[in-house]
Scaffold this active site. Sequence first.
Site, PDB file in Angstrom:
ATOM      1  N   ALA A  63     -11.532 -50.012 -13.760  1.00 52.06           N
ATOM      2  CA  ALA A  63     -10.268 -49.811 -13.051  1.00 52.06           C
ATOM      3  C   ALA A  63      -9.837 -48.372 -13.297  1.00 52.06           C
ATOM      4  CB  ALA A  63      -9.228 -50.794 -13.579  1.00 52.06           C
ATOM      5  N   GLY A 108     -13.609 -52.917 -15.256  1.00 51.41           N
ATOM      6  CA  GLY A 108     -13.535 -53.551 -13.934  1.00 51.41           C
ATOM      7  C   GLY A 108     -14.869 -53.542 -13.190  1.00 51.41           C
ATOM      8  N   GLU A 111     -16.689 -56.387 -14.525  1.00 58.52           N
ATOM      9  CA  GLU A 111     -15.959 -57.575 -14.049  1.00 58.52           C
ATOM     10  C   GLU A 111     -16.255 -57.878 -12.581  1.00 58.52           C
ATOM     11  OE1 GLU A 111     -12.311 -55.834 -15.610  1.00 58.52           O
ATOM     12  OE2 GLU A 111     -11.971 -57.673 -16.740  1.00 58.52           O
ATOM     13  N   GLU A 131     -12.144 -51.948 -22.796  1.00 56.62           N
ATOM     14  CA  GLU A 131     -10.678 -51.970 -22.723  1.00 56.62           C
ATOM     15  C   GLU A 131      -9.961 -51.900 -24.061  1.00 56.62           C
ATOM     16  OE1 GLU A 131     -12.677 -53.896 -20.919  1.00 56.62           O
ATOM     17  OE2 GLU A 131     -12.036 -53.872 -18.833  1.00 56.62           O
TER      18      GLU A 131
HETATM   19  N1  CAA Z   1     -10.770 -44.308 -14.056  1.00 52.35           N
HETATM   20  C1  CAA Z   1     -10.460 -43.117 -13.549  1.00 52.35           C
HETATM   21  N2  CAA Z   1     -11.310 -42.067 -13.503  1.00 52.35           N
HETATM   22  C2  CAA Z   1     -12.526 -42.255 -14.025  1.00 52.35           C
HETATM   23  C3  CAA Z   1     -12.934 -43.489 -14.580  1.00 52.35           C
HETATM   24  C4  CAA Z   1     -11.991 -44.548 -14.585  1.00 52.35           C
HETATM   25  N3  CAA Z   1     -12.283 -45.771 -15.060  1.00 52.35           N
HETATM   26  N4  CAA Z   1     -14.194 -43.356 -15.033  1.00 52.35           N
HETATM   27  C5  CAA Z   1     -14.569 -42.096 -14.754  1.00 52.35           C
HETATM   28  N5  CAA Z   1     -13.571 -41.432 -14.142  1.00 52.35           N
HETATM   29  C6  CAA Z   1     -13.570 -40.040 -13.697  1.00 52.35           C
HETATM   30  C7  CAA Z   1     -13.407 -39.060 -14.853  1.00 52.35           C
HETATM   31  O1  CAA Z   1     -12.051 -38.935 -15.211  1.00 52.35           O
HETATM   32  C8  CAA Z   1     -13.990 -37.811 -14.259  1.00 52.35           C
HETATM   33  O2  CAA Z   1     -13.020 -37.227 -13.401  1.00 52.35           O
HETATM   34  P1  CAA Z   1     -12.829 -35.600 -13.387  1.00 52.35           P
HETATM   35  O3  CAA Z   1     -14.149 -35.085 -12.877  1.00 52.35           O
HETATM   36  O4  CAA Z   1     -11.704 -35.434 -12.429  1.00 52.35           O
HETATM   37  O5  CAA Z   1     -12.551 -35.214 -14.788  1.00 52.35           O
HETATM   38  C9  CAA Z   1     -15.116 -38.330 -13.386  1.00 52.35           C
HETATM   39  O6  CAA Z   1     -14.832 -39.715 -13.130  1.00 52.35           O
HETATM   40  C10 CAA Z   1     -16.469 -38.240 -14.033  1.00 52.35           C
HETATM   41  O7  CAA Z   1     -16.373 -38.902 -15.289  1.00 52.35           O
HETATM   42  P2  CAA Z   1     -16.820 -38.208 -16.676  1.00 52.35           P
HETATM   43  O8  CAA Z   1     -16.668 -36.717 -16.603  1.00 52.35           O
HETATM   44  O9  CAA Z   1     -16.113 -38.922 -17.772  1.00 52.35           O
HETATM   45  O10 CAA Z   1     -18.379 -38.549 -16.655  1.00 52.35           O
HETATM   46  P3  CAA Z   1     -19.326 -38.748 -17.920  1.00 52.35           P
HETATM   47  O11 CAA Z   1     -20.712 -38.810 -17.385  1.00 52.35           O
HETATM   48  O12 CAA Z   1     -19.032 -37.752 -18.993  1.00 52.35           O
HETATM   49  O13 CAA Z   1     -18.933 -40.211 -18.506  1.00 52.35           O
HETATM   50  C11 CAA Z   1     -18.360 -42.538 -18.363  1.00 52.35           C
HETATM   51  C12 CAA Z   1     -19.154 -41.353 -17.738  1.00 52.35           C
HETATM   52  C13 CAA Z   1     -18.981 -42.884 -19.716  1.00 52.35           C
HETATM   53  C14 CAA Z   1     -18.492 -43.709 -17.422  1.00 52.35           C
HETATM   54  C15 CAA Z   1     -16.891 -42.120 -18.552  1.00 52.35           C
HETATM   55  O14 CAA Z   1     -16.408 -41.599 -17.334  1.00 52.35           O
HETATM   56  C16 CAA Z   1     -16.005 -43.254 -18.946  1.00 52.35           C
HETATM   57  O15 CAA Z   1     -16.016 -43.651 -20.107  1.00 52.35           O
HETATM   58  N6  CAA Z   1     -15.198 -43.763 -17.996  1.00 52.35           N
HETATM   59  C17 CAA Z   1     -14.222 -44.802 -18.268  1.00 52.35           C
HETATM   60  C18 CAA Z   1     -14.897 -46.142 -18.454  1.00 52.35           C
HETATM   61  C19 CAA Z   1     -13.869 -47.180 -18.827  1.00 52.35           C
HETATM   62  O16 CAA Z   1     -13.249 -47.117 -19.853  1.00 52.35           O
HETATM   63  N7  CAA Z   1     -13.702 -48.170 -17.943  1.00 52.35           N
HETATM   64  C20 CAA Z   1     -12.765 -49.262 -18.165  1.00 52.35           C
HETATM   65  C21 CAA Z   1     -11.473 -48.941 -17.519  1.00 52.35           C
HETATM   66  S1  CAA Z   1     -10.229 -50.103 -17.958  1.00 52.35           S
HETATM   67  C22 CAA Z   1     -10.445 -51.422 -16.947  1.00 52.35           C
HETATM   68  O17 CAA Z   1     -11.372 -51.505 -16.167  1.00 52.35           O
HETATM   69  C23 CAA Z   1      -9.398 -52.484 -17.099  1.00 52.35           C
HETATM   70  C24 CAA Z   1      -9.644 -53.732 -16.398  1.00 52.35           C
HETATM   71  O18 CAA Z   1     -10.362 -54.598 -16.859  1.00 52.35           O
HETATM   72  C25 CAA Z   1      -8.943 -54.036 -15.179  1.00 52.35           C
END
Ligand code: CAA
Length: 261
Positions: A63, A108, A111, A131
């Site tokens: 998400a 998400g 999920e 999360e």
């Molecule tokens: N939400 C918003 N933006 C996201 C995102 C997310 N879940 N995941 C990645 N992005 C964005 C980053 O912010 C980045 O944007 P910018 O270029 O503007 O900075 C872009 O996508 C590329 O990401 P990274 O630079 O971080 O890429 P990376 O290769 O270094 O890392 C990754 C990849 C490990 C997937 C890392 O992006 C990451 O950890 N993302 C978040 C994953 C996460 O925590 N997901 C769970 C979200 S909570 C949820 O889903 C709740 C629920 O159950 C409803």
Amino acid sequence: MEFVLYEVKGQIGIITISREKALNALNSTVLEELDKTLDNVDLQEIRCLILTGAGQKSFVAGADIGEMSTLTKAEGEAFGKKGNDVFRRIETFPIPVIAAVNGFALGGGCEISMSCDIRICSENAVFGQPETGLGITPGFGGTQRLARIVGPGMAKQMIYTARNIKADEALRIGLVNAVYPQEELMAAAEKMAAVIAKNAPIAVRNCKKAINDGLEAGMDEALVIEEKLFGDCFETEDQKYGMAFFLDKNKEKVKEPFKNV
Ligand code: CAA
């Protein structure tokens, strides 16, 4: 649509979440567009859906953390419901949905893959529920579906530790059915979808409903659910044709496509 693509290939529909700049993260717009895309699926024609993410790196990275970062308790709950409603729609969609997980499937992303009937993935896929590291619980069904798919012990370990797992581990614990090199993933998904699409559509739909509804019931009730859906197939043209074809001893005959009636 801005972030969701829908392509029809014969009797297969391919839904691609396409928000590559954010690794296909699910914001409200993506969720709304997914819902609208499902509205547009022609259930007379389409017999199987494939859900994937755009690009080579990510299926869905979760998400949208930016959108969630300022939510109040009530808004958080509403956002959870928004995701849950769409994912439940995928889970209960009349035809099978295959998740072709082509990279990160986090939060998400994991999920939404679990709301699909079948998951296959590429070798670079990474699954996880990160999360608790963000100060929240999984909110789009993760606490419920992960435990049902891989068992409560493994689900609790993944969710409490927020540790990501790679494709081979996802395969080992039964989170995915198969792992393919990235370049072969979509072909494998389409091949599986085509095999499903060839079988009698009413029977396939009834199987999906029987399995889903039965899993939510006790065994006695579940068997009644099966009996009704089994009975429902009889008198269809496809049942009459499928059985007559088997019983016909003419070796030269060629099976015709099922008609969905
Ligand atoms: N939400 C918003 N933006 C996201 C995102 C997310 N879940 N995941 C990645 N992005 C964005 C980053 O912010 C980045 O944007 P910018 O270029 O503007 O900075 C872009 O996508 C590329 O990401 P990274 O630079 O971080 O890429 P990376 O290769 O270094 O890392 C990754 C990849 C490990 C997937 C890392 O992006 C990451 O950890 N993302 C978040 C994953 C996460 O925590 N997901 C769970 C979200 S909570 C949820 O889903 C709740 C629920 O159950 C409803």
